[in-house]
Scaffold this active site. Structure first.
Site, PDB file in Angstrom:
ATOM      1  N   HIS A  62       5.461 -26.854   0.848  1.00 34.41           N
ATOM      2  CA  HIS A  62       6.030 -28.196   1.023  1.00 34.41           C
ATOM      3  C   HIS A  62       6.327 -28.474   2.480  1.00 34.41           C
ATOM      4  O   HIS A  62       6.909 -27.659   3.166  1.00 34.41           O
ATOM      5  CB  HIS A  62       7.305 -28.390   0.190  1.00 34.41           C
ATOM      6  CG  HIS A  62       8.342 -27.314   0.370  1.00 34.41           C
ATOM      7  ND1 HIS A  62       8.244 -26.083  -0.212  1.00 34.41           N
ATOM      8  CD2 HIS A  62       9.503 -27.295   1.078  1.00 34.41           C
ATOM      9  CE1 HIS A  62       9.304 -25.345   0.108  1.00 34.41           C
ATOM     10  NE2 HIS A  62      10.072 -26.057   0.912  1.00 34.41           N
ATOM     11  N   PHE A  63       5.907 -29.663   2.915  1.00 35.19           N
ATOM     12  CA  PHE A  63       6.293 -30.160   4.232  1.00 35.19           C
ATOM     13  C   PHE A  63       7.601 -30.916   4.089  1.00 35.19           C
ATOM     14  O   PHE A  63       7.776 -31.696   3.147  1.00 35.19           O
ATOM     15  CB  PHE A  63       5.254 -31.154   4.772  1.00 35.19           C
ATOM     16  CG  PHE A  63       4.119 -30.507   5.522  1.00 35.19           C
ATOM     17  CD1 PHE A  63       4.326 -30.025   6.814  1.00 35.19           C
ATOM     18  CD2 PHE A  63       2.866 -30.414   4.964  1.00 35.19           C
ATOM     19  CE1 PHE A  63       3.289 -29.440   7.520  1.00 35.19           C
ATOM     20  CE2 PHE A  63       1.823 -29.832   5.664  1.00 35.19           C
ATOM     21  CZ  PHE A  63       2.032 -29.346   6.936  1.00 35.19           C
ATOM     22  N   HIS A  64       8.518 -30.671   5.027  1.00 39.10           N
ATOM     23  CA  HIS A  64       9.702 -31.511   5.166  1.00 39.10           C
ATOM     24  C   HIS A  64       9.346 -32.591   6.180  1.00 39.10           C
ATOM     25  O   HIS A  64       8.867 -32.274   7.272  1.00 39.10           O
ATOM     26  CB  HIS A  64      10.881 -30.712   5.743  1.00 39.10           C
ATOM     27  CG  HIS A  64      11.343 -29.569   4.897  1.00 39.10           C
ATOM     28  ND1 HIS A  64      12.475 -29.639   4.109  1.00 39.10           N
ATOM     29  CD2 HIS A  64      10.858 -28.307   4.727  1.00 39.10           C
ATOM     30  CE1 HIS A  64      12.660 -28.472   3.496  1.00 39.10           C
ATOM     31  NE2 HIS A  64      11.698 -27.649   3.850  1.00 39.10           N
ATOM     32  N   GLN A  71      11.685 -20.068   3.347  1.00 41.83           N
ATOM     33  CA  GLN A  71      11.209 -20.846   2.196  1.00 41.83           C
ATOM     34  C   GLN A  71      12.017 -20.461   0.954  1.00 41.83           C
ATOM     35  O   GLN A  71      12.076 -19.293   0.587  1.00 41.83           O
ATOM     36  CB  GLN A  71       9.720 -20.548   1.956  1.00 41.83           C
ATOM     37  CG  GLN A  71       9.096 -21.418   0.895  1.00 41.83           C
ATOM     38  CD  GLN A  71       7.668 -20.960   0.570  1.00 41.83           C
ATOM     39  OE1 GLN A  71       7.427 -19.786   0.341  1.00 41.83           O
ATOM     40  NE2 GLN A  71       6.744 -21.888   0.575  1.00 41.83           N
ATOM     41  N   ASN A 112       8.186 -24.211   5.998  1.00 40.94           N
ATOM     42  CA  ASN A 112       8.593 -22.809   5.988  1.00 40.94           C
ATOM     43  C   ASN A 112       7.587 -22.051   5.130  1.00 40.94           C
ATOM     44  O   ASN A 112       7.573 -22.187   3.916  1.00 40.94           O
ATOM     45  CB  ASN A 112      10.014 -22.674   5.419  1.00 40.94           C
ATOM     46  CG  ASN A 112      11.034 -23.432   6.250  1.00 40.94           C
ATOM     47  OD1 ASN A 112      10.948 -23.462   7.469  1.00 40.94           O
ATOM     48  ND2 ASN A 112      11.990 -24.076   5.595  1.00 40.94           N
ATOM     49  N   ASP A 125      14.261 -35.274  -0.689  1.00 42.33           N
ATOM     50  CA  ASP A 125      15.001 -34.012  -0.800  1.00 42.33           C
ATOM     51  C   ASP A 125      16.406 -34.314  -1.328  1.00 42.33           C
ATOM     52  O   ASP A 125      17.063 -35.246  -0.856  1.00 42.33           O
ATOM     53  CB  ASP A 125      15.065 -33.348   0.588  1.00 42.33           C
ATOM     54  CG  ASP A 125      15.511 -31.897   0.520  1.00 42.33           C
ATOM     55  OD1 ASP A 125      16.615 -31.634  -0.008  1.00 42.33           O
ATOM     56  OD2 ASP A 125      14.785 -31.021   0.991  1.00 42.33           O
ATOM     57  N   ILE A 126      16.869 -33.538  -2.323  1.00 41.04           N
ATOM     58  CA  ILE A 126      18.195 -33.835  -2.893  1.00 41.04           C
ATOM     59  C   ILE A 126      19.338 -33.429  -1.970  1.00 41.04           C
ATOM     60  O   ILE A 126      20.476 -33.825  -2.187  1.00 41.04           O
ATOM     61  CB  ILE A 126      18.479 -33.158  -4.268  1.00 41.04           C
ATOM     62  CG1 ILE A 126      18.044 -31.711  -4.301  1.00 41.04           C
ATOM     63  CG2 ILE A 126      17.969 -33.955  -5.420  1.00 41.04           C
ATOM     64  CD1 ILE A 126      18.655 -30.972  -5.491  1.00 41.04           C
TER      65      ILE A 126
HETATM   66  P1  AMP Z   1      12.739 -24.724   1.775  1.00 42.47           P
HETATM   67  O1  AMP Z   1      14.020 -24.102   2.193  1.00 42.47           O
HETATM   68  O2  AMP Z   1      11.800 -24.993   2.922  1.00 42.47           O
HETATM   69  O3  AMP Z   1      12.069 -23.955   0.645  1.00 42.47           O
HETATM   70  O4  AMP Z   1      13.106 -26.144   1.221  1.00 42.47           O
HETATM   71  C1  AMP Z   1      13.378 -26.399  -0.128  1.00 42.47           C
HETATM   72  C2  AMP Z   1      13.990 -27.775  -0.197  1.00 42.47           C
HETATM   73  O5  AMP Z   1      13.942 -28.229  -1.528  1.00 42.47           O
HETATM   74  C3  AMP Z   1      15.456 -27.823   0.238  1.00 42.47           C
HETATM   75  O6  AMP Z   1      15.572 -28.712   1.355  1.00 42.47           O
HETATM   76  C4  AMP Z   1      16.178 -28.353  -1.001  1.00 42.47           C
HETATM   77  O7  AMP Z   1      17.231 -29.241  -0.685  1.00 42.47           O
HETATM   78  C5  AMP Z   1      15.055 -29.056  -1.747  1.00 42.47           C
HETATM   79  N1  AMP Z   1      15.232 -29.140  -3.197  1.00 42.47           N
HETATM   80  C6  AMP Z   1      15.595 -28.170  -4.053  1.00 42.47           C
HETATM   81  N2  AMP Z   1      15.617 -28.623  -5.331  1.00 42.47           N
HETATM   82  C7  AMP Z   1      15.221 -29.921  -5.277  1.00 42.47           C
HETATM   83  C8  AMP Z   1      15.046 -30.955  -6.248  1.00 42.47           C
HETATM   84  N3  AMP Z   1      15.260 -30.746  -7.545  1.00 42.47           N
HETATM   85  N4  AMP Z   1      14.665 -32.192  -5.830  1.00 42.47           N
HETATM   86  C9  AMP Z   1      14.457 -32.434  -4.512  1.00 42.47           C
HETATM   87  N5  AMP Z   1      14.588 -31.497  -3.540  1.00 42.47           N
HETATM   88  C10 AMP Z   1      14.981 -30.263  -3.916  1.00 42.47           C
END
Ligand code: AMP
Length: 140
Positions: free
Chosen positions: A100-102, A94, A87, A31-32
């Protein structure tokens, strides 16, 4: 034509990512904007917004991906404990409309806290640190 999601573009390599691991049906990358070091996203290659919309095969393989990512993170962070979160739709928080799983490794921090009550670090991503960590995780 419907535009591909951000994560589909990442899987295809159209947008760069710090890859952690990959299976036939799933892809994992850092995750960035991590909640903690090692915060990894595990996504199905099949594009769907909610887990209920995934094929049986893809849904089952996704959990295998989570376990494989935990295995790698456990070597790097010397822990068996993780926050695993999904989420499932915009009302649940989300942001990216692609399942996506964190997966976040948890190490002793003095207190035990649920992860999502804490704010993320809003600093700019450190891509060099992410790339170095991803490279190590790929070898575990
Ligand atoms: P969610 O809020 O559950 O949809 O999580 C989306 C996640 O994607 C967040 O934790 C962001 O930090 C992550 N994210 C968004 N853009 C990127 C990217 N280009 N590379 C890696 N992670 C990302």
């Amino acid at each position: 034509m419907v535009e591909s999601t951000l994560f589909t573009k990442i899987i295809r390599g159209e947008i760069p990512s710090s890859k952690v691991a990959e299976g036939e049906e799933w892809y994992a990358f850092l995750d960035i904007n991590p909640h903690r070091p090692g915060h990894t996203l595990v996504v199905p290659k099949e594009e769907a917004q909610r887990i209920s919309e995934l094929s049986d095969e893809s849904r089952r393989a996704l959990l295998d991906g989570v376990i494989e990512v935990q295995r790698r993170l456990s070597v790097e962070f010397e822990t068996t404990d993780f926050t695993v979160n999904l989420n499932d739709g915009p009302l649940a928080g989300q942001e990216v409309p692609h399942v996506h799983f964190h997966v976040i490794p948890r190490v002793a921090e003095g207190t035990r806290r649920p992860m999502w009550t804490q704010k993320k670090d809003s600093a700019e991503p450190d891509f060099a640190i992410l790339a170095a960590l991803a490279e190590r995780l790929q070898t575990h």
